[in-house]
Design an enzyme around this catalytic site. Sequence first.
Site, PDB file in Angstrom:
ATOM      1  N   TYR A  87       0.818  -1.209   0.000  1.00  0.00           N
ATOM      2  CA  TYR A  87       0.000   0.000   0.000  1.00  0.00           C
ATOM      3  C   TYR A  87       0.856   1.265   0.000  1.00  0.00           C
ATOM      4  CZ  TYR A  87      -3.976  -2.992   0.510  1.00  0.00           C
ATOM      5  OH  TYR A  87      -4.917  -3.940   0.275  1.00  0.00           O
ATOM      6  N   TYR A 138     -12.411  -7.701   7.171  1.00  0.00           N
ATOM      7  CA  TYR A 138     -11.278  -7.769   6.257  1.00  0.00           C
ATOM      8  C   TYR A 138     -10.893  -9.236   6.091  1.00  0.00           C
ATOM      9  CZ  TYR A 138      -6.610  -7.490   4.307  1.00  0.00           C
ATOM     10  OH  TYR A 138      -5.510  -7.660   3.500  1.00  0.00           O
ATOM     11  N   ASP A 159     -12.922 -16.723  10.047  1.00  0.00           N
ATOM     12  CA  ASP A 159     -11.570 -16.346   9.627  1.00  0.00           C
ATOM     13  C   ASP A 159     -10.788 -15.981  10.888  1.00  0.00           C
ATOM     14  OD1 ASP A 159      -9.285 -15.090   8.765  1.00  0.00           O
ATOM     15  OD2 ASP A 159     -10.263 -13.861   7.234  1.00  0.00           O
ATOM     16  N   LYS A 166      -1.186 -16.216   9.470  1.00  0.00           N
ATOM     17  CA  LYS A 166      -0.346 -15.327  10.285  1.00  0.00           C
ATOM     18  C   LYS A 166       0.534 -16.044  11.336  1.00  0.00           C
ATOM     19  CE  LYS A 166      -2.186 -10.892   9.169  1.00  0.00           C
ATOM     20  NZ  LYS A 166      -3.527 -10.661   8.627  1.00  0.00           N
TER      21      LYS A 166
HETATM   22  C1  LIG Z   1      -4.153 -10.727   7.202  1.00  0.00           C
HETATM   23  C2  LIG Z   1      -5.495 -11.308   7.078  1.00  0.00           C
HETATM   24  C3  LIG Z   1      -5.872 -12.031   5.916  1.00  0.00           C
HETATM   25  C4  LIG Z   1      -4.974 -12.176   4.718  1.00  0.00           C
HETATM   26  O1  LIG Z   1      -3.814 -12.891   4.994  1.00  0.00           O
HETATM   27  P1  LIG Z   1      -2.552 -12.728   4.005  1.00  0.00           P
HETATM   28  O2  LIG Z   1      -1.569 -13.728   4.540  1.00  0.00           O
HETATM   29  O3  LIG Z   1      -2.085 -11.303   4.135  1.00  0.00           O
HETATM   30  O4  LIG Z   1      -3.006 -13.044   2.634  1.00  0.00           O
HETATM   31  C5  LIG Z   1      -7.147 -12.589   5.881  1.00  0.00           C
HETATM   32  N1  LIG Z   1      -7.984 -12.460   6.919  1.00  0.00           N
HETATM   33  C6  LIG Z   1      -7.657 -11.778   8.037  1.00  0.00           C
HETATM   34  C7  LIG Z   1      -8.640 -11.691   9.147  1.00  0.00           C
HETATM   35  C8  LIG Z   1      -6.414 -11.158   8.144  1.00  0.00           C
HETATM   36  O5  LIG Z   1      -6.103 -10.445   9.231  1.00  0.00           O
END
Ligand SMILES: *Cc1c(COP(=O)(O)O)cnc(C)c1O
Length: 434
Positions: free
Chosen positions: A15, A143, A243, A272
């Site tokens: 970004y 997100y 997620d 992550k």
């Molecule tokens: C960071 C994140 C993603 C995307 O993960 P990347 O490894 O950056 O592709 C998806 N969902 C959530 C909740 C996130 O915090």
Amino acid sequence: MTPLEYDRSFIWHPYASLKTPPPVRLARSASGVEIELADGRRLIDAVSSWWCVAHGHNHPAIVEAIRRQSEKMCHVMFGGFTHEPAVVLAEKLAAFAPAGLDRVFFADSGSISVEVAAKMAVQYHTALGHPERCRILALKGGYHGDTSLCMALSDPDGMHTLFKGLMTSHLFADKPACPFDGDWNPADARSLVNTVDAHRHEIAAVICEPVFQAANAMNFYHPAYLREMRRLCDETGALLIFDEIAAGFYRTGPRWAQDHASATPDIMTVGKALTGGHLTLAATLASARVAEAISNGRPTAFMHGPTFMANPLACAAASASLDLFTSGDYAANVKRIEDWFSRRLMPLKDLPNVVDVRILGAVAVVEMQRLPSQTDISDVIDKHNVWLRPFCNFIYAMPPLVSDERTIGRIASAMMDLASRPPDTTPMDSDFHE
Ligand SMILES: *Cc1c(COP(=O)(O)O)cnc(C)c1O
């Protein structure tokens, strides 16, 4: 050209503009909670390098696991082969995950694991004879990643509006407003209930970040919302996707953010902190019901397969990371971090430019009317040797889960200093991401 000069001219950062590139620092090494710069200065990594470095940088056990694996096999295609690091990790992950989520698809980043989750949901309904169930319901303020499906599932007014033309339209319910520790008001779920009701025959799945909407909102919402979601999915046959990429692995206190609600999804994504932030790896976990329905459909194959699926080095790193999570008392560490932050940061609520202070687990958010200038942000980082990366109107910290009181104290001091500085008056440009 120095490395920094070359970087400024030719390399995009997340970004960021190539025309007016924001300052970047040259990192040389990292260990524990610190990143060492080329000039020898050491910064505390208060954002765990985008929330993944849970055990600290270059953890010896994870580095050793990668080294050992690298001597045997760095990579092999997962089509037609399997290997011990993948099998061991799948077993450990299923044992660590909420009960019933033991079917594993390994992906190479969080975004891909979300794409895979959505494809699983659609393939599940197609297999059951309902190809028309191909829309996903997501939450405003959410997100889910940067690839095009993930953008289409993230906040419709968030950072991805530029790409509307590229996205399929999905469904959105209002951002949950009931605070995490407030009284539950069933009206908070009304928009969710109404949207599910109006589209029940075309919804394949409902997706959310349980309890903690991270990159687009820094919002902690009431766990009862998740129970309502579970109920609606059971009633309408939609699958529920959690997620947990940002919130999982103790970030908000318990092992999974969904544990606050005792609600379990049909599909869950992790990423992550999975490798402790040492290599890129994510996974989509599904229940037997989902996996079996897909397997009984036509085709019986699940239609996805990235080149670097289940990379052995990344699997070995994740395995070592899970061993750390299961052998230490991370929930207790995180509780202490929450207390240390609360004591120091709650008083910031009284500052004129501060809208709210929210703390849950190892996440501390100071919501500002407006952020201080980039110059003030850089000045605070250099003065305190604490790496902060504020975005939108949030100053926040998500430090490594192993941080001690001194580390949290230094992070809190830097945040206090920053929150006390005057709001920036120049228009914002591109620095919008986490
Ligand atoms: C960071 C994140 C993603 C995307 O993960 P990347 O490894 O950056 O592709 C998806 N969902 C959530 C909740 C996130 O915090």
